[in-house]
Design an enzyme around this catalytic site. Structure first.
Site, PDB file in Angstrom:
ATOM      1  N   CYS A 199      47.548  17.366   1.158  1.00 22.66           N
ATOM      2  CA  CYS A 199      47.983  16.819  -0.600  1.00 22.66           C
ATOM      3  C   CYS A 199      47.354  15.782  -0.705  1.00 22.66           C
ATOM      4  O   CYS A 199      48.309  15.486  -1.922  1.00 22.66           O
ATOM      5  CB  CYS A 199      49.392  17.541  -0.489  1.00 22.66           C
ATOM      6  SG  CYS A 199      49.859  15.965   0.876  1.00 22.66           S
TER       7      CYS A 199
ATOM      8  N   CYS B  81      48.920  11.606   2.890  1.00 22.50           N
ATOM      9  CA  CYS B  81      48.093  11.080   3.831  1.00 22.50           C
ATOM     10  C   CYS B  81      47.530   9.615   3.426  1.00 22.50           C
ATOM     11  O   CYS B  81      46.996   8.374   3.885  1.00 22.50           O
ATOM     12  CB  CYS B  81      48.030  11.332   5.072  1.00 22.50           C
ATOM     13  SG  CYS B  81      48.929  12.953   5.911  1.00 22.50           S
TER      14      CYS B  81
ATOM     15  N   CYS C 158      50.513  17.513   9.124  1.00 19.88           N
ATOM     16  CA  CYS C 158      49.527  18.757   8.978  1.00 19.88           C
ATOM     17  C   CYS C 158      48.244  19.039   9.656  1.00 19.88           C
ATOM     18  O   CYS C 158      47.880  19.878  10.858  1.00 19.88           O
ATOM     19  CB  CYS C 158      49.377  18.883   7.748  1.00 19.88           C
ATOM     20  SG  CYS C 158      50.191  19.475   6.351  1.00 19.88           S
TER      21      CYS C 158
ATOM     22  N   CYS D   3      55.072  12.854   7.345  1.00 20.48           N
ATOM     23  CA  CYS D   3      55.004  13.807   6.370  1.00 20.48           C
ATOM     24  C   CYS D   3      55.195  12.785   4.509  1.00 20.48           C
ATOM     25  O   CYS D   3      56.441  13.217   4.374  1.00 20.48           O
ATOM     26  CB  CYS D   3      55.879  14.600   5.599  1.00 20.48           C
ATOM     27  SG  CYS D   3      55.145  15.951   4.814  1.00 20.48           S
TER      28      CYS D   3
ATOM     29  N   HIS E  35      67.553   7.949  14.966  1.00 21.32           N
ATOM     30  CA  HIS E  35      69.443   8.111  15.510  1.00 21.32           C
ATOM     31  C   HIS E  35      69.971   6.849  15.889  1.00 21.32           C
ATOM     32  O   HIS E  35      70.669   5.744  16.119  1.00 21.32           O
ATOM     33  CB  HIS E  35      69.668   9.140  16.256  1.00 21.32           C
ATOM     34  CG  HIS E  35      71.370   9.090  16.396  1.00 21.32           C
ATOM     35  ND1 HIS E  35      71.839   9.590  15.059  1.00 21.32           N
ATOM     36  CD2 HIS E  35      72.986   9.419  17.054  1.00 21.32           C
ATOM     37  CE1 HIS E  35      73.276   9.420  15.297  1.00 21.32           C
ATOM     38  NE2 HIS E  35      73.597  10.076  16.835  1.00 21.32           N
TER      39      HIS E  35
ATOM     40  N   CYS F  56      69.530   3.891  13.495  1.00 17.08           N
ATOM     41  CA  CYS F  56      70.372   4.412  12.060  1.00 17.08           C
ATOM     42  C   CYS F  56      71.412   3.398  11.630  1.00 17.08           C
ATOM     43  O   CYS F  56      72.331   2.891  12.938  1.00 17.08           O
ATOM     44  CB  CYS F  56      70.932   5.831  11.995  1.00 17.08           C
ATOM     45  SG  CYS F  56      70.703   6.003  10.361  1.00 17.08           S
TER      46      CYS F  56
ATOM     47  N   CYS G 142      77.922   8.733   7.711  1.00 18.01           N
ATOM     48  CA  CYS G 142      76.402   9.555   7.962  1.00 18.01           C
ATOM     49  C   CYS G 142      76.589  11.074   7.450  1.00 18.01           C
ATOM     50  O   CYS G 142      77.465  11.645   7.040  1.00 18.01           O
ATOM     51  CB  CYS G 142      76.491   9.140   9.480  1.00 18.01           C
ATOM     52  SG  CYS G 142      75.957  10.540   9.908  1.00 18.01           S
TER      53      CYS G 142
ATOM     54  N   CYS H 177      71.393  15.724   8.773  1.00 18.13           N
ATOM     55  CA  CYS H 177      70.312  15.190   8.984  1.00 18.13           C
ATOM     56  C   CYS H 177      69.770  15.230  10.136  1.00 18.13           C
ATOM     57  O   CYS H 177      70.577  15.404  11.045  1.00 18.13           O
ATOM     58  CB  CYS H 177      70.529  13.488   9.227  1.00 18.13           C
ATOM     59  SG  CYS H 177      70.045  12.314   9.574  1.00 18.13           S
TER      60      CYS H 177
ATOM     61  N   CYS I 153      61.273   4.923  11.508  1.00 19.74           N
ATOM     62  CA  CYS I 153      60.719   4.362   9.737  1.00 19.74           C
ATOM     63  C   CYS I 153      62.796   3.297   9.624  1.00 19.74           C
ATOM     64  O   CYS I 153      62.360   2.586   9.346  1.00 19.74           O
ATOM     65  CB  CYS I 153      61.813   5.679   9.059  1.00 19.74           C
ATOM     66  SG  CYS I 153      60.625   6.407   9.279  1.00 19.74           S
TER      67      CYS I 153
ATOM     68  N   CYS J 163      64.043   7.042   3.696  1.00 20.93           N
ATOM     69  CA  CYS J 163      64.928   8.126   3.812  1.00 20.93           C
ATOM     70  C   CYS J 163      66.751   8.073   3.800  1.00 20.93           C
ATOM     71  O   CYS J 163      67.085   7.985   3.026  1.00 20.93           O
ATOM     72  CB  CYS J 163      64.687   9.330   5.038  1.00 20.93           C
ATOM     73  SG  CYS J 163      62.792   9.075   4.480  1.00 20.93           S
TER      74      CYS J 163
ATOM     75  N   CYS K 223      67.412  12.686   7.230  1.00 17.55           N
ATOM     76  CA  CYS K 223      66.058  12.462   7.805  1.00 17.55           C
ATOM     77  C   CYS K 223      65.744  14.298   7.410  1.00 17.55           C
ATOM     78  O   CYS K 223      66.576  15.117   8.177  1.00 17.55           O
ATOM     79  CB  CYS K 223      66.071  11.837   9.119  1.00 17.55           C
ATOM     80  SG  CYS K 223      65.045  12.050  10.149  1.00 17.55           S
TER      81      CYS K 223
ATOM     82  N   CYS L 186      60.459  14.515   9.355  1.00 13.23           N
ATOM     83  CA  CYS L 186      58.671  15.327   9.361  1.00 13.23           C
ATOM     84  C   CYS L 186      57.961  15.138   9.836  1.00 13.23           C
ATOM     85  O   CYS L 186      56.661  14.794  10.659  1.00 13.23           O
ATOM     86  CB  CYS L 186      58.569  14.827   8.151  1.00 13.23           C
ATOM     87  SG  CYS L 186      58.047  12.756   7.422  1.00 13.23           S
TER      88      CYS L 186
END
Lengths: 475, 281
Positions: free
Chosen positions: B15, B18, B118, B156, B196, B199, B219, B225, B234, B246, B253, B256
């Protein structure tokens, strides 16, 4: 007579082939062909309805918020909460979307289009970026300045995506837009960070981007006559108070050779006569996707949407024309000023240069409106409406994307997605011939154009003026 | 003395997200990557990228086709998107199919990087019922009996830093080997912590304070999640200049970076009740 396959068409999103038949230096026939099929509409069937919110954004990494937006409109309607979205939800969704929109127009003008007009010779990146142009119409000093703006534009579109992420979680593929509103409750510091970046981007749009677009319009004024279509359709974008397509910052509607008409989405039909699918022309409510890679007469993965049997150009020319007629007085003042500087009228917008000019007009207007939306965020109020998922429901999500009219059609049966259809802007613009043999808008814009020995360059300018997004056109 | 390593960015069934993620890199920025040295004395030379390159049509195709001949052993191939292996015309660039291009490009590449979920694992196009028989690059090469190493950078899209870290390895060495990669071909330095673990809502999880609707505190586990099963940095890097990510944005989450994405045993917004895809490292 010779046939030129422009394959791949670069500096667009995705995989497009355009085949040109050139006779006596003129394009007599053009065929636009989408070259990638993934089947995301098929993948959605059988899934949990809310999954559509996250999976459809992934149709496209350049304009994911467009799909996020069409998906939430469809889901809000299916969940029966379209009337109950809190103001914060509406305004924060608009801000997230508008920031993605502005990234898109900066990217399209500087990074996708400019190499067709300015020579990059002798400058950094020239080998990679040269479109093989002999002489551009800009002096070498002007070209050098435009290349500097190309580089500055890279930073500005990145910052536009920081705006999306500030409220939307991350980019590409936002997370915070959900049915009912948004999942993110920003704090004051976030809103300040947003406003500061927005001011920087607005300054770039007003002081760099708009002057650059205007100088392109003056230097390439003949391109207001090239690549015309004339039939324009828009679903409108950015809901203000009220629900209809008309109650949007950019009002939805239809223009047939300058004459406005009321838009009835039930009149849309999607044909597959020249596309690699089974089936026949039908409304997206009735039209599941069945690939048929060997279909006789097929030459594209793009289907052929038509409105009352006619192909319509969608995108900035449609929006600016409609907003001029039905939008706010401030818009009319701004549009009149920039049209005046370019020396053209509304009727010139459905053209190569008209599309560039339209994007510039709407980008500065939108960025200014974002400032006002930001002031409407009320930190003490909710950001989303809660909901219960029905077992049986339907929802239609219509919005304009940066590239034009986008629709999602969702049917829920037994608590699952039973049907999902997407018609994207580039499905309209890059569509192949229909049952009656009528060309799609890009094909129509190409046919009849004098190209001399410069077919690749001239056709490239025409095709790119639509800002094709093939991952959207074929999901 | 500055030396350059050629970069070939090949887009298959994807798409462009990336690519846009790479454009979103802040320090170094895409401008730095295109113009400056990435590490002392070494730069990248972007040779092919459909979304950004100047040439179009046949001249563009020729750039791609000449690379294995002119720069044999001296280019990095980055693949974005899955490889469709069903009908030949599910994905084409010029006359050749995407699969044919890849087979021609991988042989002479110094390294192959699968950018995004992908390319790494099939991702969205390979989701059930996988209408185009799409698959990740490594699986595709295995099917074609080309057992070449692939460095997977899933996500993703992936965070730009995760690709940059991979590129620095390839430019300055050491080229990632088995000790640097996990069993899924991902850099251990990037994919060895669960969401996790880092987080910011972990304290809510530990005391059982769960959000029940979007926009609520607590949470996000009850909202579906996938953080307890997803390996990515992340929480530490955050996204887009570190401004948000996110879970900070109140969204569960969705896992992805994982090979199962998006076909988890539960829908995206449903609580995970079975540890069917829990793996141990």
């Amino acid at each position: 007579m010779r046939v030129i396959a422009v394959d791949p068409v670069t500096r667009i999103e995705g995989h497009l082939k355009v085949e040109l038949t050139v006779e006596d230096g003129r394009i007599v026939r053009a065929r636009s062909s989408g070259a990638l099929f993934r089947g995301i509409e098929i993948i959605l069937v059988g899934r949990h309805p809310l999954d559509a919110q996250r999976i459809t954004t992934r149709i496209c990494g350049v304009c994911p918020i467009a799909h996020s937006t069409a998906a939430f409109f469809a889901l809000d309607e299916a969940l029966g909460i379209s009337h109950e979205i809190p103001q914060n939800g509406r305004v924060l969704r608009n801000l997230i979307y508008a920031a993605n929109w502005i990234h898109n127009h900066i990217l399209h003008f500087y990074h996708l289009s400019l190499p067709d007009y300015a020579s990059f010779r002798g400058l950094p990146l020239s080998e990679f970026l040269s479109a093989g142009m002999e002489e551009g119409r800009f002096s070498s000093e002007e070209s050098e300045k435009l290349v500097q703006h190309y580089l500055a534009g890279l930073e500005m579109r990145r910052k536009a995506h920081e705006l999306v992420a500030l409220l939307g979680g991350k980019m590409p593929h936002d997370m915070a837009i959900v049915p009912g509103g948004v999942s993110f409750r920003p704090d004051l510091a976030t809103l300040l960070a947003f406003r500061a970046r927005l001011a920087e981007i607005r300054s770039f749009l007003e002081n760099v981007y708009v002057p650059d677009v205007l100088s392109l319009c003056l230097r390439y004024a003949d391109y207001f006559e090239i690549g015309r279509v004339g039939r324009l359709l828009s679903f409108g974008a950015f809901p203000e108070e009220g629900l209809g397509l008309e109650a949007r910052l950019f009002p939805g509607g239809l223009l047939r050779n300058g004459e406005p008409e009321k838009l009835d989405p039930q009149e849309i039909r999607e044909g597959v006569e020249s596309s690699w699918y089974k089936g026949a022309e039908a409304h997206p409510w009735e039209n599941p996707t069945h690939p048929d890679p060997q279909r006789a007469g097929g030459y594209s993965w793009v289907k052929a949407p038509r409105y009352r049997g006619e192909a319509y150009e969608v995108g900035p020319a449609a929006r600016v024309s409609l907003c001029f007629l039905f939008g706010s007085p401030e818009f009319r003042v701004l549009a009149r000023e920039l049209l005046g500087e370019a020396g053209v009228g509304l009727e010139a917008l459905s053209s190569v240069m008209g599309r560039h000019l339209s994007r510039a007009i709407e980008a500065v207007f939108l960025a200014k409106r974002m400032d006002a939306w930001l002031s409407q965020v009320d930190l003490a109020q909710p950001v989303a409406k809660s909901f219960h998922l029905p077992r049986e429901a339907e929802g239609q999500g219509l919005t304009d994307a940066p590239r034009g009219a986008l629709g999602h059609w969702l049917r829920i049966r037994d608590g699952k997605i039973a049907h999902y259809q997407v018609i994207s802007p580039t499905t309209w613009n890059a569509s192949p011939r229909d049952e009656k043999g009528n060309p799609g808008p890009i094909e129509e814009a190409l046919e009849g154009t004098k190209v001399g020995d410069n077919a690749l360059l001239v056709a490239g300018r025409i095709v790119r003026s639509f800002d094709p997004c093939m991952a959207c056109a074929v999901q | 003395m500055r030396t350059s390593l050629s970069l070939v960015w090949f887009q298959a069934a994807g798409c462009t997200g990336c690519s846009i993620s790479l454009l979103n890199a802040d320090y170094p920025s895409i401008k730095n990557l295109l113009l400056d040295e990435v590490v002392p004395g070494k730069a990248l030379a972007l040779r092919f990228h459909l979304t950004l390159m100047g040439p179009t049509g046949q001249p563009a195709l020729e750039v791609l086709q000449k690379i294995p001949l002119e720069a044999a052993g001296d280019y990095i191939l980055i693949v974005e998107g899955a490889v469709p292996t069903g009908a030949q015309n599910f994905g084409k660039v010029g006359e050749p199919s995407m699969a044919q291009h890849l087979l021609a490009l991988v042989e002479k590449a110094q390294a192959v990087v699968a950018m995004g979920t992908c390319a790494a694992f099939g991702g969205i196009p390979a989701a059930s019922p996988n209408p185009t028989r799409a698959m990740g690059v490594q699986e595709f090469l295995h099917k074609e009996n080309r057992n070449l190493p692939v460095v997977n950078v899933p996500g993703c899209p992936p965070h730009p830093r995760w690709l940059l870290e991979t590129l620095v390895h390839l430019l300055a060495g050491p080229v990632p080997g088995p000790k640097d990669l996990d069993e899924l071909g991902r850099l251990k330095s990037v994919y060895s912590k669960l969401i996790h673990e880092g987080c910011p809502r972990r304290a809510d999880f530990d005391v059982g304070r769960f959000a029940q609707a979007f926009g609520e505190e607590g949470c996000l586990y009850e909202l579906g999640c996938k953080g307890p099963y997803t390996w990515a940095l992340c929480p530490y890097h955050a996204w887009n200049g570190g401004v948000n990510w996110c879970i900070k944005a109140g969204h569960p989450c969705i896992g992805c970076t994982e090979p199962e994405f998006p076909d988890f045993p539960a829908p995206i917004f449903r609580k995970v009740t079975e540890p069917a895809y829990r793996r141990t490292k």
